[in-house]
Design a protein around this motif. Sequence first.
Motif, PDB file in Angstrom:
ATOM      1  N   CYS A  28       6.335 -18.105 -11.835  1.00 10.22           N
ATOM      2  CA  CYS A  28       5.730 -16.835 -12.236  1.00 10.22           C
ATOM      3  C   CYS A  28       6.158 -15.730 -11.271  1.00 10.22           C
ATOM      4  O   CYS A  28       6.603 -14.653 -11.678  1.00 10.22           O
ATOM      5  CB  CYS A  28       4.210 -16.986 -12.242  1.00 10.22           C
ATOM      6  SG  CYS A  28       3.316 -15.721 -13.148  1.00 10.22           S
ATOM      7  N   LYS A  29       6.044 -15.992  -9.999  1.00 14.93           N
ATOM      8  CA  LYS A  29       6.378 -15.014  -8.966  1.00 14.93           C
ATOM      9  C   LYS A  29       7.861 -14.638  -9.010  1.00 14.93           C
ATOM     10  O   LYS A  29       8.214 -13.458  -8.957  1.00 14.93           O
ATOM     11  CB  LYS A  29       6.005 -15.573  -7.592  1.00 14.93           C
ATOM     12  CG  LYS A  29       6.153 -14.580  -6.468  1.00 14.93           C
ATOM     13  CD  LYS A  29       5.642 -15.157  -5.161  1.00 14.93           C
ATOM     14  CE  LYS A  29       5.852 -14.160  -4.032  1.00 14.93           C
ATOM     15  NZ  LYS A  29       5.358 -14.681  -2.766  1.00 14.93           N
TER      16      LYS A  29
ATOM     17  N   GLN B 116       3.450 -15.935 -21.020  1.00 22.80           N
ATOM     18  CA  GLN B 116       4.230 -15.887 -19.785  1.00 22.80           C
ATOM     19  C   GLN B 116       4.482 -17.288 -19.244  1.00 22.80           C
ATOM     20  O   GLN B 116       5.474 -17.904 -19.576  1.00 22.80           O
ATOM     21  CB  GLN B 116       3.590 -14.956 -18.767  1.00 22.80           C
ATOM     22  CG  GLN B 116       3.584 -13.517 -19.247  1.00 22.80           C
ATOM     23  CD  GLN B 116       3.164 -12.525 -18.186  1.00 22.80           C
ATOM     24  OE1 GLN B 116       2.853 -12.852 -17.052  1.00 22.80           O
ATOM     25  NE2 GLN B 116       3.177 -11.262 -18.572  1.00 22.80           N
ATOM     26  N   VAL B 117       3.600 -17.827 -18.384  1.00 17.68           N
ATOM     27  CA  VAL B 117       3.787 -19.171 -17.841  1.00 17.68           C
ATOM     28  C   VAL B 117       2.617 -20.042 -18.298  1.00 17.68           C
ATOM     29  O   VAL B 117       1.458 -19.677 -18.121  1.00 17.68           O
ATOM     30  CB  VAL B 117       3.874 -19.158 -16.302  1.00 17.68           C
ATOM     31  CG1 VAL B 117       3.960 -20.576 -15.756  1.00 17.68           C
ATOM     32  CG2 VAL B 117       5.065 -18.333 -15.834  1.00 17.68           C
TER      33      VAL B 117
ATOM     34  N   ILE C  68      -0.994 -12.371  -9.345  1.00 18.41           N
ATOM     35  CA  ILE C  68      -0.868 -13.405 -10.383  1.00 18.41           C
ATOM     36  C   ILE C  68      -2.252 -13.959 -10.676  1.00 18.41           C
ATOM     37  O   ILE C  68      -3.005 -14.289  -9.779  1.00 18.41           O
ATOM     38  CB  ILE C  68       0.086 -14.524  -9.925  1.00 18.41           C
ATOM     39  CG1 ILE C  68       1.483 -13.949  -9.694  1.00 18.41           C
ATOM     40  CG2 ILE C  68       0.109 -15.659 -10.945  1.00 18.41           C
ATOM     41  CD1 ILE C  68       2.449 -14.914  -9.053  1.00 18.41           C
TER      42      ILE C  68
ATOM     43  N   LEU D  65       6.333 -12.242 -13.219  1.00 23.00           N
ATOM     44  CA  LEU D  65       5.270 -12.360 -14.212  1.00 23.00           C
ATOM     45  C   LEU D  65       3.920 -12.400 -13.503  1.00 23.00           C
ATOM     46  O   LEU D  65       3.838 -12.638 -12.302  1.00 23.00           O
ATOM     47  CB  LEU D  65       5.474 -13.610 -15.063  1.00 23.00           C
ATOM     48  CG  LEU D  65       6.816 -13.669 -15.800  1.00 23.00           C
ATOM     49  CD1 LEU D  65       7.020 -15.033 -16.434  1.00 23.00           C
ATOM     50  CD2 LEU D  65       6.919 -12.565 -16.816  1.00 23.00           C
ATOM     51  N   LYS D  66       2.847 -12.191 -14.244  1.00 21.91           N
ATOM     52  CA  LYS D  66       1.525 -12.071 -13.635  1.00 21.91           C
ATOM     53  C   LYS D  66       0.477 -12.987 -14.245  1.00 21.91           C
ATOM     54  O   LYS D  66      -0.690 -12.881 -13.912  1.00 21.91           O
ATOM     55  CB  LYS D  66       1.031 -10.611 -13.738  1.00 21.91           C
ATOM     56  CG  LYS D  66       1.925  -9.623 -13.025  1.00 21.91           C
ATOM     57  CD  LYS D  66       1.916  -9.866 -11.532  1.00 21.91           C
ATOM     58  CE  LYS D  66       2.801  -8.871 -10.802  1.00 21.91           C
ATOM     59  NZ  LYS D  66       2.950  -9.213  -9.401  1.00 21.91           N
ATOM     60  N   ARG D  67       0.866 -13.894 -15.133  1.00 21.68           N
ATOM     61  CA  ARG D  67      -0.134 -14.676 -15.857  1.00 21.68           C
ATOM     62  C   ARG D  67       0.278 -16.132 -15.996  1.00 21.68           C
ATOM     63  O   ARG D  67       1.352 -16.444 -16.507  1.00 21.68           O
ATOM     64  CB  ARG D  67      -0.324 -14.069 -17.239  1.00 21.68           C
ATOM     65  CG  ARG D  67      -1.358 -14.734 -18.097  1.00 21.68           C
ATOM     66  CD  ARG D  67      -1.449 -14.054 -19.449  1.00 21.68           C
ATOM     67  NE  ARG D  67      -2.494 -14.627 -20.259  1.00 21.68           N
ATOM     68  CZ  ARG D  67      -2.474 -14.632 -21.575  1.00 21.68           C
ATOM     69  NH1 ARG D  67      -1.481 -14.072 -22.228  1.00 21.68           N
ATOM     70  NH2 ARG D  67      -3.460 -15.170 -22.252  1.00 21.68           N
ATOM     71  N   ILE D  68      -0.608 -17.019 -15.546  1.00 18.50           N
ATOM     72  CA  ILE D  68      -0.452 -18.460 -15.764  1.00 18.50           C
ATOM     73  C   ILE D  68      -1.634 -18.907 -16.612  1.00 18.50           C
ATOM     74  O   ILE D  68      -2.783 -18.628 -16.284  1.00 18.50           O
ATOM     75  CB  ILE D  68      -0.461 -19.255 -14.445  1.00 18.50           C
ATOM     76  CG1 ILE D  68       0.675 -18.804 -13.529  1.00 18.50           C
ATOM     77  CG2 ILE D  68      -0.375 -20.758 -14.724  1.00 18.50           C
ATOM     78  CD1 ILE D  68       0.590 -19.381 -12.128  1.00 18.50           C
TER      79      ILE D  68
ATOM     80  N   TYR E 110       3.151 -21.298 -10.227  1.00 15.08           N
ATOM     81  CA  TYR E 110       2.963 -20.075  -9.441  1.00 15.08           C
ATOM     82  C   TYR E 110       4.309 -19.513  -8.985  1.00 15.08           C
ATOM     83  O   TYR E 110       4.578 -18.321  -9.135  1.00 15.08           O
ATOM     84  CB  TYR E 110       2.060 -20.369  -8.232  1.00 15.08           C
ATOM     85  CG  TYR E 110       1.942 -19.208  -7.293  1.00 15.08           C
ATOM     86  CD1 TYR E 110       1.058 -18.168  -7.553  1.00 15.08           C
ATOM     87  CD2 TYR E 110       2.740 -19.124  -6.156  1.00 15.08           C
ATOM     88  CE1 TYR E 110       0.963 -17.086  -6.699  1.00 15.08           C
ATOM     89  CE2 TYR E 110       2.647 -18.043  -5.296  1.00 15.08           C
ATOM     90  CZ  TYR E 110       1.759 -17.028  -5.568  1.00 15.08           C
ATOM     91  OH  TYR E 110       1.672 -15.953  -4.729  1.00 15.08           O
TER      92      TYR E 110
ATOM     93  N   SER F 269       7.517 -17.666 -21.302  1.00 13.97           N
ATOM     94  CA  SER F 269       8.699 -17.661 -20.441  1.00 13.97           C
ATOM     95  C   SER F 269       8.988 -19.045 -19.881  1.00 13.97           C
ATOM     96  O   SER F 269      10.135 -19.463 -19.800  1.00 13.97           O
ATOM     97  CB  SER F 269       8.514 -16.679 -19.281  1.00 13.97           C
ATOM     98  OG  SER F 269       8.391 -15.369 -19.769  1.00 13.97           O
TER      99      SER F 269
END
Length: 114
Positions: free
Chosen positions: A10-11, A74-75, A57, A15-18, A7, A96
């Motif tokens: 991502c933050k 993303q993550v 997220i 980014l917005k997706r795990i 989290y 990422s």
Amino acid sequence: MALDEAYHLCKEAGLKRIVLLFLVKGSFGSSDIAIFLGPQVTKALSKGEAVDLDDGIRLEFNIPKNISKYENYQVVLAAYLTDKDIDIVDSIGNVSTIVFLPWLEVDGKRWLST
């Protein structure tokens, strides 16, 4: 701790997706991760729904055999994957960050060595 790390990474990166990758869908509901997330979130994830965490997220659920190495992930939070499955994660072209939560410490050491 692994979800918290995913989290925050991502933050920090905007980014917005795990994507939570778990070995098999059928055993996810009885896992310690599902217990931590709670029944409502676990049920939504198991049905293929994304769950909003905070700050826009979202958390999604998938299994390694359904991963496309061409999609933007993303993550990725890879939990309890086998060597073969973590190799699939490593082959993703658009990711990422990978947070790997191994079942055994030796699994994590093998992955770190690559």
